[in-house]
Structure formats: C-alpha cells, structure tokens
Design a protein around this motif. Structure first.
Motif, PDB file in Angstrom:
ATOM      1  N   UNK A  49       8.686   3.806  15.489  1.00  0.00           N
ATOM      2  CA  UNK A  49       7.352   4.380  15.258  1.00  0.00           C
ATOM      3  C   UNK A  49       6.516   3.506  14.334  1.00  0.00           C
ATOM      4  N   UNK A  50       7.135   2.870  13.327  1.00  0.00           N
ATOM      5  CA  UNK A  50       6.381   2.022  12.416  1.00  0.00           C
ATOM      6  C   UNK A  50       5.723   0.860  13.161  1.00  0.00           C
ATOM      7  N   UNK A  51       6.479   0.237  14.058  1.00  0.00           N
ATOM      8  CA  UNK A  51       5.934  -0.905  14.791  1.00  0.00           C
ATOM      9  C   UNK A  51       4.787  -0.480  15.706  1.00  0.00           C
ATOM     10  N   UNK A  74       1.768   0.168  13.576  1.00  0.00           N
ATOM     11  CA  UNK A  74       1.252  -1.075  13.008  1.00  0.00           C
ATOM     12  C   UNK A  74       0.480  -1.891  14.044  1.00  0.00           C
ATOM     13  N   UNK A  75       0.836  -1.759  15.313  1.00  0.00           N
ATOM     14  CA  UNK A  75       0.123  -2.507  16.353  1.00  0.00           C
ATOM     15  C   UNK A  75      -1.350  -2.108  16.449  1.00  0.00           C
ATOM     16  N   UNK A  76      -1.700  -0.943  15.954  1.00  0.00           N
ATOM     17  CA  UNK A  76      -3.083  -0.463  16.031  1.00  0.00           C
ATOM     18  C   UNK A  76      -3.908  -0.854  14.805  1.00  0.00           C
ATOM     19  N   UNK A  77      -3.307  -1.571  13.866  1.00  0.00           N
ATOM     20  CA  UNK A  77      -3.989  -1.865  12.603  1.00  0.00           C
ATOM     21  C   UNK A  77      -5.243  -2.698  12.815  1.00  0.00           C
ATOM     22  N   UNK A  78      -5.174  -3.669  13.712  1.00  0.00           N
ATOM     23  CA  UNK A  78      -6.305  -4.571  13.902  1.00  0.00           C
ATOM     24  C   UNK A  78      -7.525  -3.830  14.463  1.00  0.00           C
ATOM     25  N   UNK A  79      -7.335  -2.667  15.071  1.00  0.00           N
ATOM     26  CA  UNK A  79      -8.449  -1.889  15.606  1.00  0.00           C
ATOM     27  C   UNK A  79      -9.189  -1.111  14.527  1.00  0.00           C
ATOM     28  N   UNK A  80      -8.567  -0.945  13.361  1.00  0.00           N
ATOM     29  CA  UNK A  80      -9.147  -0.086  12.335  1.00  0.00           C
ATOM     30  C   UNK A  80      -9.501  -0.828  11.048  1.00  0.00           C
ATOM     31  N   UNK A  81      -8.845  -1.923  10.763  1.00  0.00           N
ATOM     32  CA  UNK A  81      -9.128  -2.691   9.550  1.00  0.00           C
ATOM     33  C   UNK A  81      -9.910  -3.941   9.932  1.00  0.00           C
ATOM     34  N   UNK A  82     -11.060  -4.135   9.284  1.00  0.00           N
ATOM     35  CA  UNK A  82     -11.931  -5.238   9.626  1.00  0.00           C
ATOM     36  C   UNK A  82     -12.077  -6.207   8.458  1.00  0.00           C
ATOM     37  N   UNK A  83     -12.747  -7.297   8.730  1.00  0.00           N
ATOM     38  CA  UNK A  83     -12.863  -8.379   7.758  1.00  0.00           C
ATOM     39  C   UNK A  83     -13.597  -7.923   6.498  1.00  0.00           C
ATOM     40  N   UNK A  84     -13.036  -8.336   5.345  1.00  0.00           N
ATOM     41  CA  UNK A  84     -13.650  -8.130   4.024  1.00  0.00           C
ATOM     42  C   UNK A  84     -13.780  -6.655   3.645  1.00  0.00           C
ATOM     43  N   UNK A  85     -12.971  -5.800   4.205  1.00  0.00           N
ATOM     44  CA  UNK A  85     -12.996  -4.394   3.822  1.00  0.00           C
ATOM     45  C   UNK A  85     -12.123  -4.161   2.587  1.00  0.00           C
ATOM     46  N   UNK A  86     -12.343  -3.019   1.961  1.00  0.00           N
ATOM     47  CA  UNK A  86     -11.530  -2.590   0.824  1.00  0.00           C
ATOM     48  C   UNK A  86     -10.814  -1.300   1.226  1.00  0.00           C
ATOM     49  N   UNK A  87      -9.494  -1.316   1.137  1.00  0.00           N
ATOM     50  CA  UNK A  87      -8.661  -0.190   1.555  1.00  0.00           C
ATOM     51  C   UNK A  87      -8.040   0.436   0.313  1.00  0.00           C
ATOM     52  N   UNK A  88      -8.044   1.760   0.260  1.00  0.00           N
ATOM     53  CA  UNK A  88      -7.407   2.487  -0.828  1.00  0.00           C
ATOM     54  C   UNK A  88      -6.216   3.271  -0.294  1.00  0.00           C
ATOM     55  N   UNK A 104      -1.550   8.096   8.535  1.00  0.00           N
ATOM     56  CA  UNK A 104      -0.571   7.491   9.437  1.00  0.00           C
ATOM     57  C   UNK A 104       0.666   8.378   9.480  1.00  0.00           C
ATOM     58  N   UNK A 105       1.088   8.750  10.673  1.00  0.00           N
ATOM     59  CA  UNK A 105       2.249   9.639  10.796  1.00  0.00           C
ATOM     60  C   UNK A 105       2.897   9.449  12.155  1.00  0.00           C
ATOM     61  N   UNK A 106       4.206   9.287  12.158  1.00  0.00           N
ATOM     62  CA  UNK A 106       4.943   9.252  13.411  1.00  0.00           C
ATOM     63  C   UNK A 106       4.967  10.615  14.067  1.00  0.00           C
ATOM     64  N   UNK A 107       5.246  10.641  15.360  1.00  0.00           N
ATOM     65  CA  UNK A 107       5.242  11.906  16.097  1.00  0.00           C
ATOM     66  C   UNK A 107       6.306  12.860  15.553  1.00  0.00           C
ATOM     67  N   UNK A 152       1.499   7.299  19.290  1.00  0.00           N
ATOM     68  CA  UNK A 152       0.885   7.482  20.606  1.00  0.00           C
ATOM     69  C   UNK A 152      -0.614   7.180  20.599  1.00  0.00           C
ATOM     70  N   UNK A 153      -1.176   6.795  19.453  1.00  0.00           N
ATOM     71  CA  UNK A 153      -2.594   6.462  19.379  1.00  0.00           C
ATOM     72  C   UNK A 153      -3.298   7.237  18.286  1.00  0.00           C
ATOM     73  N   UNK A 154      -4.616   7.130  18.265  1.00  0.00           N
ATOM     74  CA  UNK A 154      -5.430   7.834  17.277  1.00  0.00           C
ATOM     75  C   UNK A 154      -5.902   9.177  17.795  1.00  0.00           C
ATOM     76  N   UNK A 155      -5.928  10.183  16.917  1.00  0.00           N
ATOM     77  CA  UNK A 155      -6.295  11.534  17.319  1.00  0.00           C
ATOM     78  C   UNK A 155      -7.107  12.190  16.206  1.00  0.00           C
ATOM     79  N   UNK A 156      -8.067  13.018  16.610  1.00  0.00           N
ATOM     80  CA  UNK A 156      -8.807  13.831  15.656  1.00  0.00           C
ATOM     81  C   UNK A 156      -7.945  15.009  15.210  1.00  0.00           C
ATOM     82  N   UNK A 157      -8.186  15.554  14.010  1.00  0.00           N
ATOM     83  CA  UNK A 157      -7.397  16.712  13.558  1.00  0.00           C
ATOM     84  C   UNK A 157      -7.464  17.890  14.520  1.00  0.00           C
TER      85      UNK A 157
END
Length: 415
Positions: free
Chosen positions: A194-196, A199-213, A316-319, A386-391
């Motif tokens: 599940x971690x892998x 993690x494969x979806x990270x590039x779709x959500x984190x962009x250049x020069x952003x600040x993550x908390x 982030x949460x595994x199924x 399995x992807x991104x989902x709204x609450x």
C-alpha cells in the motif's frame, strides 16, 4: 505446522500488551493469522460457508476485544468475512449455471432431472444477485467442468452416485477454502504494497517550490514525500514535532537524510506557520465511514489551522485503515490514554501526585491521550492505494470491501 489455537492465543497476548505497533503491521499479522486459521479449519459437509463465517467471527471477536483501539484488527476480520461471502457466492453462481446447462442437456436426452442435487432457495437467490460480484475467469474455468458434470444413474449405480456426491461435496469444500485463502493472500499483498501504491501518486499532488506541513511520524507520509523528491520535485517540508512522543524528530531526521529540505517546528507554532504552507499531508490511524479520521494527537489542531487559512488538508491511508463503523457506534473506542510519564517526571512531581490530605484523590492529574478525531468537514482529500477520494465518497468505497452483515463482529448466540 503449529497449532492454530496456540497462534491465536499468542497473538491475543501481543494485542493486549500492545506489543504490535502500527496499523499496517497489525493488519498484516491479523490477515496471516486468519489465513492459518482457515487453512486448518475442518468444515462440515453442508453449509461450509456459514460454518466458516461463524468460526472466523468467533476468533475475530476475541481479537477485537483484545485491543479495541486498534481498529485495523476489526477491519481485516470484516474483510475476510466479506471474502468468504463473495467466494461462496461465486461458487454457487457457477453451480447454478452448471445445473442450467445440465438441465438443458438432460431435456434433450430425456433424462429424469429428479436425481440432480437441489440447491437451497437462499443459495439460488444469492446466485441471482451475483451481479454484485461476477465470478472471475479463473473461477469459471475451474468450476464449470465440475459443476456441468451430472452424475449418470444406472440400474446398479446407487453406490457410485453416493460416492460421486460425497466427492463433489469434498471438492466444493476444498475449492471454497482454496479460493478464500488465495483471496486472503491477495489481501496480505495489498497491505504490504500500500505504501508504494500511495507514493506513486505523489507527483500528482506535490508541485515545484511548494511548502508541505506534516505532524508526527508516518511511513506512508515519508514514502510519499520521498517519491515526489525522486521525481525531481523541489519543495520544503515543515515537520511539527508531535509532542509528547516527539516522533516528528525521527521523521525530520529521515527526510533530511534522504535529501529533502526540512524544518522542525513546535506544535504550538502551527498556527503561526500555516500561512506559509501550501498543503498539509498527514497519516491516519483509522478512517471512519463518515469520512472522519482518527489520527495522532495534535492533528485536529492542525486541521483547524488549515481550514482557517484555506490550506488543503490531505490524509494518506491504506485501504486496510478504512473502518465501516461510525464514530458514534458503541463498538468504536476512539481513544486511549498513554502513560503520564511521557509528560511529567514522577520524581520531580511526586509531591503533587501523592494523595492529598485525606481527600482520597491526587492533587495533580495527568491526561495523555493517544489520538485526535478530525471531523470530515476538515478533510480536503483522502489518498489511498486505490486513488484519491473525497470524504463524502468514503461510504461508497466501503461497500466494495465490507458486507453489511459483518459490521458488528459477534459470534452467533446458541440457545
């Protein structure tokens, strides 16, 4: 092969003593234990699925009661129960299809259909609802030749017919257990990877020069951030230390060692720093059916700060962390208290912790909760394997993994 009862008792002791840490490790060990239990379980000739479900429920109830706070145990028990129901439905559907083919063949050959083994009305009704989960190609290829084969009657074939029916029952029992164990193996593999997948979806959500908390320590969050770094994303990470266990220190050290620009901040500085943040990315202990999150203590404060400054709050949460229960269900224990020694030194505060002058209670109380509850209105997005989902979509996602009959895991009462 070790006795399954000893394996269950050993696992119960570990759960009660809190020797297993982390939802992923707990979920994987629970699935492996149930796999061993199912493989060694002897089933009757009739209603094999019902007997197996009752047996798994009996063991699952003990596992859940051993550590009610670790919701991953109940999640895996319910997933296995759902697997048993699905595999039984697939086998029943294949059997009904085989009988239909046999009936057509018998009508052509003028063979009496009264000798065919009858399926219960419940089984036929369940097969009629098989559109919920069509049988796989492998199941069809394996089942159709056996179910299509109709025992032929003859003047001296009574004994052979009885042996054939007994062999068919044994075959169905072995096939049910085989299919369930194979599905549980796939579940264990999904938990391990599940971690892998997240993690494969990270590039779709984190962009250049952003600040993550982020706050505390989570392997899922670590792999997610490092995966974005490997894709040549340049960004900075603010890590709240996560008092009183200060797991954020270990996370910050690992991120810096893997080449990420990392800044450690105190938990009380979150509101001051949130205006500089583009996104909050955190892990979770469990995700409830309403989209609420049980997370490490302090995350509710972070979620409120993110909402106040319109910063996306991503979980982030595994199924295996998706729980089909709601926070108000009596079976859900949302929190537990950790040792006060994580907050105060007993030696230094011993005079305050002693019982007061005849009052019968200490003058100083220490409360050290382990978790926070983050309501769904504070969560922007869930990212699972399995992807991104709204609450608001979580309840629909849960129907793919759990059966409504298994929400409360309780053995059948015998009267």
């Amino acid at each position: 092969m070790p006795d399954v009862n000893s394996l269950v008792n050993e696992f119960l002791i570990k759960l009660k003593k809190r020797k297993i840490e982390g939802s992923k490790a707990t979920a994987k060990l629970t699935a492996e234990l149930l796999r061993s239990f199912i493989s060694q379980k002897r089933l009757p000739h009739t209603n094999q699925a019902g007997a197996l479900i009752d047996a798994v429920k009996a063991v699952g109830e003990e596992l859940i009661n051993a550590n009610p706070v670790e919701l991953a145990v109940g999640n895996i028990v319910r997933r296995v129960l759902h697997i048993i129901r699905e595999e039984d439905l697939s086998l029943t559907t294949a059997a009904v299809g085989g009988l239909s083919l046999s009936a057509e063949s018998d009508n052509e050959d003028d063979v009496d259909q009264g000798d065919h083994p009858a399926l219960s009305a419940a089984a036929v009704a369940a097969a009629a609802r098989s559109t919920l989960r069509p049988p796989s190609l492998q199941t069809l290829l394996e089942d159709m030749p056996h179910s299509a084969a109709v025992p032929q009657t003859s003047s001296s074939g009574g004994d052979s017919e009885g042996k054939s029916k007994s062999a068919d029952k044994n075959l169905m029992t072995r096939k049910l257990k085989h299919n369930v164990i194979e599905a549980v193996n796939e579940l264990i593999q999904d938990i391990s990877t599940c971690h892998e997948l997240i993690a494969e979806q990270a590039v779709e959500h984190i962009h250049q020069n952003e600040v993550i908390l982020t706050l505390g320590s989570s392997r899922t969050v670590t792999e997610f951030l490092c995966a974005a770094k490997e894709k040549k994303r340049s960004f900075r990470v603010f890590v709240a230390e996560g008092a009183p266990r200060y797991q954020g220190h270990a996370l910050a050290k690992e991120l810096a060692a893997r080449g990420l620009q990392t800044t450690v901040i105190t938990d009380s500085a979150v509101f001051a720093m949130i205006s500089r943040v583009n996104m909050v990315i955190v892990g979770a202990h469990a995700v409830m059916a309403n989209g609420g999150v049980i997370a490490p203590v302090g995350l509710n404060m972070v979620a409120l700060a993110a909402q106040r400054h319109a910063v996306p709050f991503v979980v982030l949460a595994g199924v295996h962390k998706l729980c089909p229960l709601y926070p108000h269900n009596p079976e859900v224990l949302l929190n537990e208290l950790k040792s006060p020694s994580e907050l105060l030194d007993f030696g230094e505060f011993s005079d305050c912790l002693d019982f007061g002058c005849g009052s019968g209670s200490p003058l100083l109380h220490v409360v050290n909760p382990a978790f926070d509850y983050v309501p769904p209105n504070l969560v922007s997005l869930f990212i699972t394997d399995t992807g991104g989902h709204n609450p608001s979509y979580m309840y629909r996602l849960l129907t793919d993994y759990y059966s409504p009959d298994d929400l409360v895991v309780r053995r059948r009462s015998t009267s």
